[in-house]
Design a protein around this motif. Structure first.
Motif, PDB file in Angstrom:
ATOM      1  N   ALA A 230      -9.373   4.465  -0.786  1.00 36.79           N
ATOM      2  CA  ALA A 230      -8.374   4.136   0.228  1.00 36.79           C
ATOM      3  C   ALA A 230      -8.753   2.851   0.973  1.00 36.79           C
ATOM      4  N   ALA A 231     -10.026   2.748   1.370  1.00 35.57           N
ATOM      5  CA  ALA A 231     -10.475   1.551   2.084  1.00 35.57           C
ATOM      6  C   ALA A 231     -10.389   0.312   1.202  1.00 35.57           C
ATOM      7  N   GLY A 232     -10.749   0.458  -0.073  1.00 39.79           N
ATOM      8  CA  GLY A 232     -10.696  -0.681  -0.979  1.00 39.79           C
ATOM      9  C   GLY A 232      -9.294  -1.193  -1.180  1.00 39.79           C
ATOM     10  N   MET A 233      -8.321  -0.294  -1.355  1.00 37.44           N
ATOM     11  CA  MET A 233      -6.948  -0.744  -1.556  1.00 37.44           C
ATOM     12  C   MET A 233      -6.357  -1.314  -0.272  1.00 37.44           C
ATOM     13  N   LEU A 234      -6.698  -0.725   0.871  1.00 39.30           N
ATOM     14  CA  LEU A 234      -6.264  -1.319   2.140  1.00 39.30           C
ATOM     15  C   LEU A 234      -6.802  -2.738   2.283  1.00 39.30           C
ATOM     16  N   SER A 235      -8.036  -2.943   1.873  1.00 41.88           N
ATOM     17  CA  SER A 235      -8.643  -4.263   1.944  1.00 41.88           C
ATOM     18  C   SER A 235      -7.916  -5.258   1.050  1.00 41.88           C
ATOM     19  N   MET A 236      -7.579  -4.836  -0.160  1.00 44.71           N
ATOM     20  CA  MET A 236      -6.914  -5.735  -1.093  1.00 44.71           C
ATOM     21  C   MET A 236      -5.491  -6.059  -0.661  1.00 44.71           C
ATOM     22  N   THR A 237      -4.779  -5.090  -0.148  1.00 46.76           N
ATOM     23  CA  THR A 237      -3.389  -5.326   0.214  1.00 46.76           C
ATOM     24  C   THR A 237      -3.234  -6.049   1.539  1.00 46.76           C
ATOM     25  N   SER A 238      -4.245  -6.013   2.381  1.00 48.78           N
ATOM     26  CA  SER A 238      -4.172  -6.699   3.666  1.00 48.78           C
ATOM     27  C   SER A 238      -4.959  -7.997   3.671  1.00 48.78           C
ATOM     28  N   ALA A 239      -5.527  -8.381   2.520  1.00 45.35           N
ATOM     29  CA  ALA A 239      -6.298  -9.615   2.378  1.00 45.35           C
ATOM     30  C   ALA A 239      -7.542  -9.620   3.264  1.00 45.35           C
ATOM     31  N   LYS A 240      -8.062  -8.451   3.577  1.00 45.38           N
ATOM     32  CA  LYS A 240      -9.308  -8.348   4.344  1.00 45.38           C
ATOM     33  C   LYS A 240     -10.430  -7.990   3.373  1.00 45.38           C
ATOM     34  N   SER A 241     -10.862  -8.990   2.616  1.00 48.91           N
ATOM     35  CA  SER A 241     -11.801  -8.750   1.520  1.00 48.91           C
ATOM     36  C   SER A 241     -13.184  -8.360   1.993  1.00 48.91           C
ATOM     37  N   ALA A 242     -13.527  -8.637   3.249  1.00 45.37           N
ATOM     38  CA  ALA A 242     -14.868  -8.317   3.738  1.00 45.37           C
ATOM     39  C   ALA A 242     -15.132  -6.817   3.667  1.00 45.37           C
ATOM     40  N   ALA A 243     -14.087  -6.012   3.797  1.00 39.75           N
ATOM     41  CA  ALA A 243     -14.264  -4.564   3.767  1.00 39.75           C
ATOM     42  C   ALA A 243     -14.639  -4.059   2.383  1.00 39.75           C
ATOM     43  N   LEU A 244     -14.402  -4.868   1.342  1.00 43.18           N
ATOM     44  CA  LEU A 244     -14.715  -4.427  -0.015  1.00 43.18           C
ATOM     45  C   LEU A 244     -16.209  -4.196  -0.213  1.00 43.18           C
ATOM     46  N   VAL A 245     -17.039  -4.940   0.506  1.00 46.17           N
ATOM     47  CA  VAL A 245     -18.478  -4.750   0.375  1.00 46.17           C
ATOM     48  C   VAL A 245     -18.855  -3.332   0.772  1.00 46.17           C
ATOM     49  N   GLY A 246     -18.240  -2.827   1.845  1.00 44.56           N
ATOM     50  CA  GLY A 246     -18.500  -1.461   2.250  1.00 44.56           C
ATOM     51  C   GLY A 246     -18.056  -0.454   1.207  1.00 44.56           C
ATOM     52  N   ASN A 282     -16.098  10.022  -9.252  1.00 46.93           N
ATOM     53  CA  ASN A 282     -15.942   8.791  -8.482  1.00 46.93           C
ATOM     54  C   ASN A 282     -14.804   7.932  -9.015  1.00 46.93           C
ATOM     55  N   LEU A 283     -14.729   7.790 -10.339  1.00 46.39           N
ATOM     56  CA  LEU A 283     -13.666   6.984 -10.930  1.00 46.39           C
ATOM     57  C   LEU A 283     -12.294   7.574 -10.613  1.00 46.39           C
ATOM     58  N   ALA A 284     -12.154   8.876 -10.812  1.00 51.96           N
ATOM     59  CA  ALA A 284     -10.867   9.535 -10.572  1.00 51.96           C
ATOM     60  C   ALA A 284     -10.500   9.503  -9.086  1.00 51.96           C
ATOM     61  N   GLY A 285     -11.483   9.735  -8.214  1.00 57.25           N
ATOM     62  CA  GLY A 285     -11.207   9.750  -6.782  1.00 57.25           C
ATOM     63  C   GLY A 285     -10.763   8.397  -6.265  1.00 57.25           C
ATOM     64  N   ILE A 286     -11.412   7.336  -6.725  1.00 58.34           N
ATOM     65  CA  ILE A 286     -11.045   5.988  -6.280  1.00 58.34           C
ATOM     66  C   ILE A 286      -9.622   5.652  -6.705  1.00 58.34           C
ATOM     67  N   VAL A 287      -9.277   5.928  -7.960  1.00 59.02           N
ATOM     68  CA  VAL A 287      -7.930   5.621  -8.459  1.00 59.02           C
ATOM     69  C   VAL A 287      -6.882   6.432  -7.701  1.00 59.02           C
ATOM     70  N   ALA A 288      -7.142   7.723  -7.507  1.00 59.33           N
ATOM     71  CA  ALA A 288      -6.171   8.583  -6.823  1.00 59.33           C
ATOM     72  C   ALA A 288      -5.907   8.110  -5.398  1.00 59.33           C
ATOM     73  N   ALA A 289      -6.971   7.825  -4.650  1.00 62.45           N
ATOM     74  CA  ALA A 289      -6.799   7.404  -3.261  1.00 62.45           C
ATOM     75  C   ALA A 289      -6.128   6.035  -3.179  1.00 62.45           C
ATOM     76  N   ALA A 290      -6.510   5.121  -4.066  1.00 63.11           N
ATOM     77  CA  ALA A 290      -5.889   3.795  -4.062  1.00 63.11           C
ATOM     78  C   ALA A 290      -4.399   3.886  -4.368  1.00 63.11           C
ATOM     79  N   ALA A 291      -4.024   4.753  -5.295  1.00 58.28           N
ATOM     80  CA  ALA A 291      -2.607   4.929  -5.634  1.00 58.28           C
ATOM     81  C   ALA A 291      -1.829   5.517  -4.458  1.00 58.28           C
TER      82      ALA A 291
END
Length: 317
Positions: A230-246, A282-291
């Motif tokens: 969820a945090a990763g997709m929020l980061s990508m869609t809001s152009a706040k790439s710094a959060a991707l490190v977390g 981990n793979l399934a959880g990341i995809v599900a939350a991002a979707a």
């Protein structure tokens, strides 16, 4: 604000200008008549509020300018202008909440390609993870998390599922399906070699370690993966790439792959199986939350039209 450049045939220029004049959120409209050489035509420039960019791009693509001309978009760090302030004020919504779908599709499509660079980063990350596991070094494990490039394809799968872009899903799935096995095979070979020559004492792996959390799959693994996705997709869609490190240092995708390799090398098949389970969760959880995040952020209109991605190259390299 975003800077928009449009190369348009001369007979389409006025219609493109009407698109930019009629929609809120645009400022600093400039036309260079006959400036474009290849493709030939006029060059239009404008600054567009991020929250208005998606509709502007859709309208310009509706004129066929993504085929007969060109449309490019880039972020502006600073815009000192009353006109820019008015454009942002009149644009509907907030810039931080806006999703530029074409930008998102292009970005995830590029990051989901299986190529030498992606494979190199994934292999290096798995090697770092294996070293961290053998030496019982949590710091090295964190380094492996940061280096791992797997979030790009995972985000691409989520985008493809939400927009029903099966070409994007196939491309990203191919990158993961080929990348992880190859990286793990290389890691296994290097681990065995370093064990044989005495560079690393892999036999100590059977003892309890501080990094054993990597293979211990449980509900917390799914929860962390969901939050990270969820945090990763929020980061990508809001152009706040710094959060991707977390995001990178919160999930154990690459460490789980490295742990599975080391466990298999020393014959700890139970731990290897649990590590594979950790990786899958981990793979399934990341995809599900991002979707889910994309579905929530998607506009209320029935569909989102985006330009098709270029076809996947015949050669993987």
């Amino acid at each position: 604000m975003l800077h928009l450049r449009v190369v348009t045939p001369a007979d389409t220029t006025e219609r493109a200008l009407d698109v930019l004049r009629d929609r809120p959120g645009t400022a600093h409209l400039i036309v260079h008549r006959g400036a474009a050489v290849s493709p030939a035509g006029d060059l239009i420039e404008a600054d567009v509020a991020r929250e208005a960019a998606d509709e502007v791009l859709e309208a310009l693509c509706g004129l066929g300018l993504d085929h007969s001309g060109a449309i490019t978009l880039e972020a502006l760090d600073t815009a000192l202008s009353d006109a820019a302030d008015r454009a942002e004020a009149t644009a509907p919504g907030e810039g931080a909440d806006a999703v530029v779908w074409q930008e998102l599709v292009n970005r995830t499509g590029e990051e989901s390609r299986f190529n030498a660079t992606f494979l190199a980063f994934l292999t290096i990350a798995c090697l770092l993870a294996s070293v961290g596991i053998v030496t019982d070094s949590p710091v090295t494990i964190v380094g492996a998390m940061v280096v791992g490039p797997e979030f790009g394809p995972l985000a691409a799968i989520a985008v493809g599922l939400v927009l029903r872009r099966w070409d994007l899903v196939r491309r990203a799935a191919l990158a993961l399906a080929l990348g992880f096995p190859i990286a793990m095979l290389v890691t296994a070979g290097v681990t065995m070699l370093t064990w044989v020559i005495g560079l690393l004492d892999v036999s100590g792996f059977r003892e309890s370690h501080d990094v054993d959390f990597v293979y211990r799959v449980g509900w917390y693994s799914l929860i962390v993966a969901l939050l990270a996705g969820a945090a990763g997709m929020l980061s990508m869609t809001s152009a706040k790439s710094a959060a991707l490190v977390g995001v990178f240092i919160s999930v154990t995708t690459v460490p789980a792959a490295g742990y599975a390799v080391v466990a298999a090398v020393v014959g700890e098949w139970s731990k290897a199986a649990q590590s594979f389970g950790q990786l899958a969760v981990n793979l399934a959880g990341i995809v599900a939350a991002a979707a889910v995040v994309l579905l929530v952020r998607r506009r209320k209109r029935a569909s989102v039209t985006v330009r098709p991605l270029p076809e996947v190259e015949k050669s993987l390299w």
